[in-house]
Each structure stands twice: as structure tokens, then as C-alpha cells.
Design a protein around this motif. Structure first.
Motif, PDB file in Angstrom:
ATOM      1  N   PHE A 187     -14.985 -35.024 -23.325  1.00  0.00           N
ATOM      2  CA  PHE A 187     -15.904 -34.640 -24.169  1.00  0.00           C
ATOM      3  C   PHE A 187     -14.902 -34.351 -25.656  1.00  0.00           C
ATOM      4  CE2 PHE A 187     -16.633 -33.179 -20.164  1.00  0.00           C
ATOM      5  CZ  PHE A 187     -17.941 -33.207 -19.940  1.00  0.00           C
ATOM      6  N   VAL A 188     -15.678 -34.545 -26.962  1.00  0.00           N
ATOM      7  CA  VAL A 188     -14.693 -34.414 -28.021  1.00  0.00           C
ATOM      8  C   VAL A 188     -14.721 -32.836 -28.158  1.00  0.00           C
ATOM      9  CG1 VAL A 188     -14.847 -34.630 -30.616  1.00  0.00           C
ATOM     10  CG2 VAL A 188     -15.620 -36.603 -29.081  1.00  0.00           C
ATOM     11  N   GLU A 189     -13.510 -32.245 -28.411  1.00  0.00           N
ATOM     12  CA  GLU A 189     -13.313 -30.829 -28.649  1.00  0.00           C
ATOM     13  C   GLU A 189     -13.194 -30.699 -30.028  1.00  0.00           C
ATOM     14  OE1 GLU A 189     -10.937 -27.207 -26.233  1.00  0.00           O
ATOM     15  OE2 GLU A 189      -9.859 -29.271 -26.738  1.00  0.00           O
ATOM     16  N   SER A 190     -12.420 -31.169 -30.864  1.00  0.00           N
ATOM     17  CA  SER A 190     -12.416 -31.170 -32.259  1.00  0.00           C
ATOM     18  C   SER A 190     -12.088 -32.575 -32.870  1.00  0.00           C
ATOM     19  CB  SER A 190     -11.246 -30.142 -32.533  1.00  0.00           C
ATOM     20  OG  SER A 190     -10.035 -30.650 -32.208  1.00  0.00           O
ATOM     21  N   ALA A 191     -12.331 -32.592 -34.262  1.00  0.00           N
ATOM     22  CA  ALA A 191     -12.016 -33.890 -35.039  1.00  0.00           C
ATOM     23  C   ALA A 191     -11.760 -33.419 -36.340  1.00  0.00           C
ATOM     24  CB  ALA A 191     -13.295 -34.604 -34.914  1.00  0.00           C
ATOM     25  N   GLU A 192     -10.913 -34.059 -37.110  1.00  0.00           N
ATOM     26  CA  GLU A 192     -10.794 -34.172 -38.301  1.00  0.00           C
ATOM     27  C   GLU A 192     -11.047 -35.623 -38.966  1.00  0.00           C
ATOM     28  OE1 GLU A 192      -6.836 -32.837 -39.305  1.00  0.00           O
ATOM     29  OE2 GLU A 192      -7.156 -30.658 -38.770  1.00  0.00           O
ATOM     30  N   LEU A 193     -11.923 -35.518 -39.763  1.00  0.00           N
ATOM     31  CA  LEU A 193     -12.255 -36.900 -40.244  1.00  0.00           C
ATOM     32  C   LEU A 193     -12.093 -37.160 -41.865  1.00  0.00           C
ATOM     33  CD1 LEU A 193     -15.903 -36.976 -38.746  1.00  0.00           C
ATOM     34  CD2 LEU A 193     -13.894 -37.814 -37.691  1.00  0.00           C
ATOM     35  N   THR A 194     -11.173 -38.198 -42.289  1.00  0.00           N
ATOM     36  CA  THR A 194     -10.634 -38.329 -43.344  1.00  0.00           C
ATOM     37  C   THR A 194     -11.540 -39.421 -44.192  1.00  0.00           C
ATOM     38  OG1 THR A 194      -8.549 -37.586 -42.765  1.00  0.00           O
ATOM     39  CG2 THR A 194      -8.904 -38.736 -45.030  1.00  0.00           C
ATOM     40  N   GLY A 302     -17.075 -32.755 -36.521  1.00  0.00           N
ATOM     41  CA  GLY A 302     -15.612 -32.873 -37.069  1.00  0.00           C
ATOM     42  C   GLY A 302     -15.603 -32.384 -38.447  1.00  0.00           C
ATOM     43  N   LYS A 303     -14.463 -31.991 -38.709  1.00  0.00           N
ATOM     44  CA  LYS A 303     -14.185 -31.205 -39.793  1.00  0.00           C
ATOM     45  C   LYS A 303     -13.950 -32.436 -41.107  1.00  0.00           C
ATOM     46  CE  LYS A 303     -10.766 -28.448 -42.250  1.00  0.00           C
ATOM     47  NZ  LYS A 303      -9.080 -27.685 -42.104  1.00  0.00           N
ATOM     48  N   ARG A 304     -14.489 -32.345 -42.160  1.00  0.00           N
ATOM     49  CA  ARG A 304     -14.430 -33.433 -43.257  1.00  0.00           C
ATOM     50  C   ARG A 304     -13.144 -33.010 -44.159  1.00  0.00           C
ATOM     51  NH1 ARG A 304     -18.465 -36.854 -45.895  1.00  0.00           N
ATOM     52  NH2 ARG A 304     -17.471 -37.623 -47.784  1.00  0.00           N
ATOM     53  N   LEU A 305     -12.377 -34.080 -44.348  1.00  0.00           N
ATOM     54  CA  LEU A 305     -11.401 -34.068 -45.314  1.00  0.00           C
ATOM     55  C   LEU A 305     -11.435 -34.977 -46.215  1.00  0.00           C
ATOM     56  CD1 LEU A 305      -8.295 -33.498 -42.763  1.00  0.00           C
ATOM     57  CD2 LEU A 305      -9.476 -31.790 -43.932  1.00  0.00           C
ATOM     58  N   THR A 306     -10.890 -34.963 -47.470  1.00  0.00           N
ATOM     59  CA  THR A 306     -10.945 -35.816 -48.503  1.00  0.00           C
ATOM     60  C   THR A 306      -9.474 -36.491 -48.925  1.00  0.00           C
ATOM     61  OG1 THR A 306     -13.262 -35.102 -49.411  1.00  0.00           O
ATOM     62  CG2 THR A 306     -12.185 -36.731 -50.764  1.00  0.00           C
TER      63      THR A 306
END
Length: 312
Positions: A187-194, A302-306
Motif C-alpha cells: 500500500f502506498v504510505e507516502s509519496a513525493e511527486l516533483t 502525494g506531496k507536490r513539489l515543484t
């Protein structure tokens, strides 16, 4: 036994690199038509701008392989099923989970075969890794799937548009292997998406997973489309009995404690067409949606990063 009459819908890079050559040498299929919005053709078989034109002109088509970008696959597959065709879907099988569930229902109701392909699963080393983890257990697994988008999707802006999946377009190949070899459910527990500042889908992603696997193994993934030089398509694995394994070359090779135990030529697409022929003979569908579900979950939580804007 006569070959089954198949058509290919969408003549982009994956169709030209894989599907067309494989069908051309297949013992099970004969290519009888293609569809290309750009008016491309292949080998002298009839070419059409739309599937509807193709079905009207070539009524003997038994099956279609849909190789378009994912956001239009659902509508094309619905049309094919309604026209009485069996359907193979390139990965990912659809742009959303609702779409693939709808296709499963439609295919079942119409008595058509629906095959959602995950080509990276069709490597002997993947089966070997699955057997290894089933026997030895799992302590940790880290996915590293890094490549240069300019090499693998040159100028293809659709991959950065909504429904194009971004770095998950190749990353979902890793996730298809991941769900295949795990001795349990992740299961996806956390995600950082750039995301590039000027694009709608991620160019990189880091995921952490939890699971129902005994011992709570450490599970993670690192996807990046900014890799320079050789691709990094591998998984680093520590088994429950203390061995170090590496599944590499996109799932085509496996080493254990530094020794390569299996390495086979990349014949993923040959194997998916063999599998499609088996399913057609059995009149049975095969639709695995778990890799797509993991991507959807990562996008949801997911947390969005730029990062810097991306240009070809």
C-alpha cells in the motif's frame, strides 16, 4: 491452424518499436489493418484514420491491439468491444480505475476477451524473483527506475499532460513487477511527486510503501525522468534469509549475492502476444489493475513539489 486476424490501433513509438515487429513474426497473428490519426501505414496493409472506418472496410478483424496514449484507450476499447472484437490494451490499460472496471464489465457482458498487458512481468527473471521471495521471505526492496525522457519519449508532450502519467509511464512497469513478485500486498504510505513548473504530470516521484507481509519489510521506489547516461531499471532486494538480490535490465536479469542466476533476451512483447493467443483460445480475459491502483494512490496522497520548467 490459421492465424488470427489482428489490427493495431495507434502507430506511435511503442507500436513501431515492439508491436509491429512482433506481430510480423508471430505464429499466432496476422496483421490485416492499422489505424493512425496521423495517416501512418505499415507494410502495405490498409491504414485508416479511425477504427470505425477500419471496421467497416475490414470486417474480418478478430482482435485489436490498442497502442494509443492512455487517455483515449477507454473510448477506443468500448468501440472495439461493441464491434465484436477481442481487445489487447497496452499499459497502462486506461487513464483511470473506473475506466478499466467499465471495460471489464463490458467485455464480460459481450463475451469478448480483454487483456490488459503488463509487458515487464513477462520475463523469466521476474518469475524467478517471485519464487525466491515466496521461499525466502523479504526484508527490504528498493525500486530504482530512472531514465531520460528525451530519449524514450522525444517531443511527446502528451506524457506531461493530464492523463499522460508523467514519470509513472515507465514507473508503472516497475510497479507491475513489484506487485507480481511481492509475497503479499503493498500500500502506498507516502509519496513525493516533483512537477516541472510548466507541466501537469510529475517528472520524478519517491514512494514509500507499507504492506501485509510478515516482518514489515522496508519498501520504497525512486522514479526519475532526468537520468543522464544509461537507464537504471532495477530493484535492490534483501531476502528474509539474508541474501542480497538484484532484479535488473527492466526485469530481464536477476542476480543473487552478486552472481547472475538468470539473464534472458528481452522478449516481453513476444510473450504477451503468446499469452493473448492463449487467452483467446480459452475465451478468458486477464485484467490486472494493481499497478494502476498504486499510481492512483500515489497521486491521491502525494506531496507536490515543484522544479525547474521542462523543455525538450
Amino acid at each position: 491452424m490459421s492465424k488470427r486476424r489482428i489490427a493495431i490501433i495507434g502507430l506511435g513509438k511503442i507500436a513501431q518499436d515492439q508491436h509491429l515487429p512482433v506481430v510480423g513474426k508471430s505464429a499466432d497473428f496476422e496483421l490485416v489493418a492499422v489505424t493512425s490519426q496521423r495517416g501512418l501505414g505499415h507494410g502495405g496493409v490498409p491504414s485508416f484514420r479511425t477504427p470505425a472506418e477500419m471496421y467497416a472496410a475490414v470486417p474480418g478483424i478478430e482482435a485489436v491491439a490498442i497502442c494509443t496514449p492512455p487517455e483515449v484507450r477507454h473510448a477506443i476499447a468500448v468501440e472495439a468491444i461493441a464491434a465484436g472484437k477481442d481487445v489487447m490494451l497496452e499499459k497502462p490499460p486506461a487513464a483511470t480505475l473506473t475506466e478499466i472496471d467499465d471495460l471489464k464489465r463490458r467485455a464480460a457482458a459481450a463475451g469478448r476477451v480483454l487483456f490488459a498487458t503488463w509487458h515487464s512481468q513477462f520475463n523469466p527473471a521476474v518469475d524467478e524473483a517471485r519464487a525466491l521471495l515466496a521461499a525466502a521471505g523479504l526484508k527490504s526492496l528498493r525500486i530504482e527506475w530512472r531514465e531520460d525522457v528525451r530519449k524514450w519519449h522525444p517531443g511527446q508532450d502528451w506524457v506531461f499532460e493530464p492523463g499522460g502519467f508523467g514519470v509513472f509511464d515507465p514507473g508503472i512497469n516497475a510497479l507491475s513487477i513489484f506487485v507480481r513478485i511481492l509475497p503479499g500486498t503493498a500500500f502506498v504510505e507516502s509519496a513525493e511527486l516533483t512537477y516541472p513548473a510548466n507541466r501537469q504530470t510529475p517528472i520524478a516521484a519517491r514512494l514509500a510503501f507499507k504492506s501485509d507481509i510478515a516482518g514489515a519489510p522496508a519498501l520504497s521506489a525512486d522514479f526519475d525522468w532526468r537520468e543522464q547516461g544509461d537507464e537504471k531499471w532495477h530493484m535492490m532486494i534483501e531476502t528474509g534469509d539474508g541474501r542480497s538480490a538484484r532484479l535488473f535490465k527492466g526485469g530481464a536479469a536477476l542476480s543473487i549475492d552478486g552472481k547472475t542466476v538468470i539473464e534472458a533476451p528481452s522478449e516481453e512483447y513476444e510473450r504477451i502476444y503468446v499469452r493473448f493467443a492463449e487467452l483467446l483460445a480459452e475465451r478468458r480475459s486477464e485484467v490486472e489493475s494493481a499497478p494502476l491502483t498504486l499510481v492512483a494512490d500515489a497521486m491521491m496522497i502525494g506531496k507536490r513539489l515543484t522544479t525547474d520548467p521542462f523543455a525538450w
